[in-house]
Design a protein around this motif. Sequence first.
Motif, short mmCIF file in Angstrom:
data_model
loop_
_atom_site.label_atom_id
_atom_site.label_comp_id
_atom_site.label_asym_id
_atom_site.label_seq_id
_atom_site.Cartn_x
_atom_site.Cartn_y
_atom_site.Cartn_z
N UNK A 140 0.86 -1.11 -0.03
CA UNK A 140 0.01 0.15 0.04
C UNK A 140 0.92 1.20 -0.03
N UNK A 141 0.37 2.35 -0.84
CA UNK A 141 1.27 3.60 -0.91
C UNK A 141 2.32 3.40 -1.92
N UNK A 142 2.38 2.32 -2.58
CA UNK A 142 3.48 2.13 -3.67
C UNK A 142 2.80 2.00 -4.85
N UNK A 143 3.33 2.67 -6.02
CA UNK A 143 2.85 2.64 -7.42
C UNK A 143 3.72 2.19 -8.48
N UNK A 144 3.34 0.80 -8.78
CA UNK A 144 4.17 0.25 -9.92
C UNK A 144 4.11 0.55 -11.38
N UNK A 145 4.90 0.48 -12.12
CA UNK A 145 4.65 0.81 -13.54
C UNK A 145 5.75 0.04 -14.53
N UNK A 146 5.06 -0.86 -15.54
CA UNK A 146 5.99 -1.34 -16.23
C UNK A 146 6.75 -0.34 -17.16
N UNK A 147 8.02 -0.64 -17.53
CA UNK A 147 8.72 0.45 -18.21
C UNK A 147 8.79 -0.11 -19.72
N UNK A 148 9.69 -0.90 -19.70
CA UNK A 148 9.95 -1.25 -21.28
C UNK A 148 11.09 -2.35 -21.45
N UNK A 149 11.69 -2.57 -22.64
CA UNK A 149 12.63 -3.42 -22.88
C UNK A 149 13.61 -2.64 -24.01
N UNK A 150 14.94 -2.83 -23.51
CA UNK A 150 15.86 -2.35 -24.92
C UNK A 150 16.94 -3.66 -24.95
N UNK A 151 17.57 -3.60 -25.97
CA UNK A 151 18.53 -4.57 -26.40
C UNK A 151 19.80 -3.93 -26.42
N UNK A 152 20.61 -4.25 -25.31
CA UNK A 152 21.87 -3.79 -25.15
C UNK A 152 22.97 -4.43 -25.96
N UNK A 153 23.64 -3.75 -26.77
CA UNK A 153 24.78 -4.36 -27.61
C UNK A 153 26.05 -4.58 -26.72
N UNK A 154 25.80 -5.41 -25.86
CA UNK A 154 26.93 -5.55 -24.96
C UNK A 154 26.45 -6.97 -24.36
N UNK A 155 27.55 -7.68 -23.93
CA UNK A 155 27.49 -9.10 -23.19
C UNK A 155 26.53 -8.73 -21.63
N UNK A 156 25.87 -9.66 -21.27
CA UNK A 156 25.14 -9.33 -19.98
C UNK A 156 26.15 -9.22 -18.83
N UNK A 157 27.44 -9.51 -18.84
CA UNK A 157 28.13 -9.33 -17.66
C UNK A 157 28.59 -7.70 -17.54
N UNK A 158 28.64 -7.03 -18.63
CA UNK A 158 28.85 -5.92 -18.20
C UNK A 158 27.75 -5.06 -17.83
N UNK A 159 26.60 -5.29 -18.22
CA UNK A 159 25.36 -4.83 -17.65
C UNK A 159 25.34 -5.12 -16.02
N UNK A 160 25.54 -6.55 -15.72
CA UNK A 160 25.58 -6.76 -14.24
C UNK A 160 26.54 -6.01 -13.50
N UNK A 161 27.75 -5.96 -14.07
CA UNK A 161 28.64 -4.94 -13.25
C UNK A 161 28.14 -3.67 -13.13
N UNK A 162 27.65 -3.12 -14.27
CA UNK A 162 27.08 -1.71 -13.90
C UNK A 162 26.03 -1.56 -12.88
N UNK A 163 25.27 -2.48 -12.81
CA UNK A 163 24.20 -2.24 -11.75
C UNK A 163 24.69 -2.57 -10.26
N UNK A 164 25.79 -3.59 -10.29
CA UNK A 164 26.17 -3.80 -8.98
C UNK A 164 27.22 -3.01 -8.40
N UNK A 165 27.76 -2.00 -9.32
CA UNK A 165 28.50 -0.83 -8.79
C UNK A 165 27.93 0.55 -9.23
N UNK A 166 26.95 1.05 -8.18
CA UNK A 166 26.24 2.12 -8.38
C UNK A 166 27.23 3.54 -8.15
N UNK A 167 28.36 3.35 -7.79
CA UNK A 167 29.37 4.47 -7.88
C UNK A 167 29.39 5.32 -9.08
N UNK A 168 29.15 4.34 -10.28
CA UNK A 168 29.14 5.27 -11.51
C UNK A 168 28.00 6.30 -11.67
N UNK A 169 27.11 6.48 -10.73
CA UNK A 169 25.99 7.35 -10.91
C UNK A 169 26.60 8.82 -10.69
#
Length: 361
Positions: A140-169
């Motif tokens: 209650x009090x939270x609002x979910x919303x579907x975003x979408x999908x993109x196809x990244x031209x990179x191997x999944x491991x670089x996407x994983x690394x990116x999300x696991x190290x948010x110092x890049x923000x």
Amino acid sequence: MFPYPEGYLYPKNCWYIAAWRHELGRSLLGRTLLGEPVVMYRREDGVPVALADRCIHRRYPLSLSRLEGDAIQCMYHGFTFDSSGACVRIPSQERVPPAYRLRAYPLAERWEMVWIWMGDPELADPARIPDMSVMHLDTPGWRPAVGGRVTAKARYTFIQDNILDLSHLSYLHHDTVGGMQVAATPPLVEDRADRLSITRDVRGDHIDDLPIAGIVGTRGRVDRRMEAHFFAPSLHVTSSYFRSASEGGAEPGREFGGFQVIHGITPETPRSTHYFYATTRNFRAHEPEYDGELARMVQMAIAQDEEAAKLCDDMVEIDGLPPEMHQRVDAAALKGRKRVQELMARERREVVAMEPAGVPS
């Protein structure tokens, strides 16, 4: 495949997001998942179906064919397959050999996500789908919303690394969701049985000039609680909660609210990745116009992530790759890599254990 040992691509005895619920209907959807072409649709009773997207005859893509009731008729030579994958008609002969069938993939629907199991179907237990309670989809009090999908031209491991190290923000997203204090704040990394959890308590950050400040409604310096969960190998949930900074804030301690981004990471090929994303938020939850504003900001950030991952991916393909130099902030990314590699190693051991023993000479 970098950064894993030779021959390691991706674990298959796991659940991955294959599509959003709204993408599957009474038309054929073709999508490559973990290097395998898959065709998906819904039967007339609404049950989702996933089959190999190559006709057994001449390998014509069935996603470019047509539905006849709940069956797919190949539009090359007319071979027809029911929703279990069995070939039920060959126009040139009456008898269809029992071995003539397509591979069928187990599917499961959770919230707006359609999950697929690409490995051994006998092991496809829906209870192994990641714990979705952390997403606040029904809170209650939270609002979910579907975003979408993109196809990244990179191997999944670089996407994983990116999300696991948010110092890049603080750098890559300095104009969207960043803030220089994020990179300066060390993360706390916790190994849990079903996930890897990472938290940061960022103090006194200045974000007034960023889009996120206008969307959340912050003013002045903020303290920011950042939480992230990684359910290997395919799901990340990242969260940011904002309040007026306890030191130097305009209204010290005032809660502004927070939001989450749900990241579904599904390999397409060894060098491309399906990136599914959605959001939930607990601010302005009754104002649907903010769905679009938050989605646009998230899309901007993901586009930046996608470009960075592609650039890194291109670089590792160049001969003479030097070793990576890791820092303390890389702890989460390295633990995440280890979890994924352990899943692949376990699958290899299981395959060896199932092989028949050699016959003595």
